[in-house]
Scaffold this active site. Structure first.
Site, mmCIF file in Angstrom:
data_model
loop_
_atom_site.group_PDB
_atom_site.id
_atom_site.type_symbol
_atom_site.label_atom_id
_atom_site.label_comp_id
_atom_site.label_asym_id
_atom_site.label_seq_id
_atom_site.Cartn_x
_atom_site.Cartn_y
_atom_site.Cartn_z
ATOM 1 N N SER A 155 -1.400 -5.949 -9.536
ATOM 2 C CA SER A 155 -0.302 -5.950 -8.408
ATOM 3 C C SER A 155 -0.692 -6.143 -7.131
ATOM 4 C CB SER A 155 0.673 -4.865 -8.416
ATOM 5 O OG SER A 155 1.601 -5.155 -7.510
ATOM 6 N N HIS A 170 -0.058 -10.177 -10.288
ATOM 7 C CA HIS A 170 1.218 -9.979 -10.303
ATOM 8 C C HIS A 170 1.880 -9.748 -8.840
ATOM 9 C CE1 HIS A 170 4.978 -7.710 -11.974
ATOM 10 N NE2 HIS A 170 4.851 -7.096 -10.926
ATOM 11 N N ASP A 196 4.897 -8.961 -6.394
ATOM 12 C CA ASP A 196 6.286 -8.139 -6.241
ATOM 13 C C ASP A 196 6.878 -8.674 -4.958
ATOM 14 O OD1 ASP A 196 6.146 -6.314 -8.371
ATOM 15 O OD2 ASP A 196 4.230 -5.337 -7.312
ATOM 16 N N MET A 217 10.248 -8.234 -2.889
ATOM 17 C CA MET A 217 11.370 -7.219 -2.649
ATOM 18 C C MET A 217 12.205 -7.813 -1.585
ATOM 19 S SD MET A 217 9.293 -3.798 -3.215
ATOM 20 C CE MET A 217 8.147 -3.525 -4.412
ATOM 21 N N HIS A 243 7.232 -11.374 -9.890
ATOM 22 C CA HIS A 243 8.259 -10.278 -10.346
ATOM 23 C C HIS A 243 9.347 -10.411 -9.030
ATOM 24 C CE1 HIS A 243 9.017 -5.413 -10.945
ATOM 25 N NE2 HIS A 243 10.195 -6.333 -11.484
ATOM 26 N N MET A 290 12.310 -8.849 -7.451
ATOM 27 C CA MET A 290 13.171 -7.731 -7.267
ATOM 28 C C MET A 290 14.331 -7.967 -6.148
ATOM 29 S SD MET A 290 10.354 -4.754 -7.818
ATOM 30 C CE MET A 290 8.911 -5.656 -7.398
ATOM 31 N N MET A 298 10.060 -1.464 -16.330
ATOM 32 C CA MET A 298 9.603 -0.763 -15.187
ATOM 33 C C MET A 298 9.626 0.596 -15.758
ATOM 34 S SD MET A 298 9.267 -2.817 -12.576
ATOM 35 C CE MET A 298 9.115 -1.325 -11.498
ATOM 36 N N GLY A 339 10.525 -0.788 -6.289
ATOM 37 C CA GLY A 339 10.473 -0.548 -4.905
ATOM 38 C C GLY A 339 9.212 -0.086 -4.143
ATOM 39 N N PHE A 340 8.524 0.604 -4.755
ATOM 40 C CA PHE A 340 7.439 1.001 -4.341
ATOM 41 C C PHE A 340 6.092 1.292 -5.259
ATOM 42 C CE2 PHE A 340 10.804 2.534 -2.115
ATOM 43 C CZ PHE A 340 10.523 2.444 -0.469
ATOM 44 N N GLY A 341 4.955 1.112 -4.795
ATOM 45 C CA GLY A 341 3.776 1.370 -5.501
ATOM 46 C C GLY A 341 3.426 2.816 -5.561
ATOM 47 N N GLY A 342 2.481 3.320 -6.338
ATOM 48 C CA GLY A 342 2.089 4.639 -6.150
ATOM 49 C C GLY A 342 2.957 5.794 -6.620
ATOM 50 N N ASP A 394 5.247 -1.928 -15.931
ATOM 51 C CA ASP A 394 4.862 -1.994 -14.678
ATOM 52 C C ASP A 394 5.373 -0.734 -13.952
ATOM 53 O OD1 ASP A 394 4.595 -2.718 -12.032
ATOM 54 O OD2 ASP A 394 6.271 -4.366 -11.919
ATOM 55 N N GLY A 420 2.965 3.073 -12.164
ATOM 56 C CA GLY A 420 2.408 4.332 -12.636
ATOM 57 C C GLY A 420 1.316 4.150 -13.846
ATOM 58 N N GLY A 477 -1.164 -1.555 -9.982
ATOM 59 C CA GLY A 477 -1.481 -1.769 -8.441
ATOM 60 C C GLY A 477 -2.420 -0.831 -7.760
ATOM 61 N N SER A 478 -1.980 0.518 -7.585
ATOM 62 C CA SER A 478 -2.965 1.495 -6.826
ATOM 63 C C SER A 478 -3.969 1.893 -7.779
ATOM 64 C CB SER A 478 -2.171 2.596 -6.395
ATOM 65 O OG SER A 478 -1.105 2.809 -7.195
HETATM 66 C C1 DX5 Z 1 7.237 -1.510 -8.103
HETATM 67 C C2 DX5 Z 1 6.303 -2.807 -8.488
HETATM 68 C C3 DX5 Z 1 5.121 -2.474 -9.222
HETATM 69 C C4 DX5 Z 1 3.975 -1.775 -8.291
HETATM 70 C C5 DX5 Z 1 3.011 -1.027 -8.992
HETATM 71 O O1 DX5 Z 1 8.340 -1.863 -7.694
HETATM 72 O O2 DX5 Z 1 7.156 -3.646 -9.302
HETATM 73 O O3 DX5 Z 1 4.252 -4.060 -9.376
HETATM 74 O O4 DX5 Z 1 3.199 -2.628 -7.638
HETATM 75 O O5 DX5 Z 1 2.298 -0.176 -8.434
HETATM 76 P P1 DX5 Z 1 1.603 1.222 -9.137
HETATM 77 O O6 DX5 Z 1 0.727 0.507 -10.103
HETATM 78 O O7 DX5 Z 1 0.763 1.704 -7.719
HETATM 79 O O8 DX5 Z 1 2.538 2.164 -9.676
HETATM 80 ZN ZN ZN Z 2 6.070 -5.548 -10.307
#
Ligand code: DX5
Ligand code: ZN
Length: 211
Positions: free
Chosen positions: A6, A29, A31, A33, A62, A64, A133, A138-141, A171, A173, A193-194
């Site tokens: 991501s 991927h 994202d 938003m 994706h 959102m 999901m 909404g957020f990574g990490g 998608d 964590g 992502g992270s």
């Molecule tokens: C969250 C996104 C994910 C996000 C995953 O809303 O849809 O794609 O980037 O990030 P990690 O892998 O850091 O949880």
């Molecule tokens: Zn995503």
């Protein structure tokens, strides 16, 4: 197992160079938003279009966003290979699925952690991707919500029973530990992502998730 890094966790000032660090990726991927469906903003179709010429890998977009139908043409024209929208955002998913297929774009439906599989069951025979999901979008990490594994298992059972062709994507964590849990319940694609972008050697991280 396919891996879809991501780019949310990448350096937005150097997207082209960042894409060059993930040659082992299967999909990219993306994202999107809108600050309405989710409490965060990222980017729109112009950014997707701008990076399209910088990699040959499939774009897994994706959305959102509320009212995805309003922006579908833009994300198709920007070069998305798959477009996934949230079941919570549309009244008539079939119309969007048909439109995507008409344009040779793979159609995906996504579920927030608390949305049950039954909400998308009528469309499972028609779609190419189900994105589960495993964190609140909404957020990574964020940390993986283990309860969502039951939905992946259910989707895997339904797929086998009815011979459906969708790929099960997870998608949020994802790391080495949660990747194994997902693999054990029949997931086909991991979005991360992270875990990938916070490492120096991103391809090595991608390989580790594939195991
Ligand atoms: C969250 C996104 C994910 C996000 C995953 O809303 O849809 O794609 O980037 O990030 P990690 O892998 O850091 O949880
Ligand atoms: Zn995503």
């Amino acid at each position: 197992m396919k891996i879809a890094p991501s780019i949310l966790a990448s350096d937005f000032a150097n997207l082209s160079a960042e894409l060059n660090t993930i040659s082992a990726a299967d999909w990219i991927h993306i994202d999107v938003m809108d600050g309405h469906f989710v409490p965060n903003l990222t980017f729109g179709a112009p950014v997707v279009k701008a990076i399209r010429n910088h990699t040959d890998k499939p774009f897994d977009t994706h959305l959102m966003i509320s009212n995805p139908e309003q922006y579908l043409d833009d994300f198709i024209a920007a070069g998305s290979d798959h477009i996934t929208f949230h079941i919570e955002t549309v009244k008539s998913p079939k119309a969007l699925i048909d439109k995507l297929h008409k344009h040779n774009v793979k159609a995906g439906l996504s579920l927030k952690p608390k949305t049950p599989v039954k909400d998308i069951e009528p469309y499972l025979k028609d779609i190419d991707v189900v994105l589960v999901m495993s964190v609140e979008p909404g957020f990574g990490g964020q940390s993986f919500i283990e309860k969502t594994l039951a939905k992946m298992q259910r989707l895997s059972d339904l797929k086998k029973r009815h011979n459906y062709s969708y790929e099960i994507v997870v998608d949020g964590g994802i790391n080495e530990t949660t990747a194994k849990q997902c693999r054990d319940v029949g997931v086909d694609v991991l979005v991360a992502g992270s875990y990938i972008f916070k490492a120096k050697d991103r391809n090595e991280r991608i390989q580790r998730l594939k195991l």
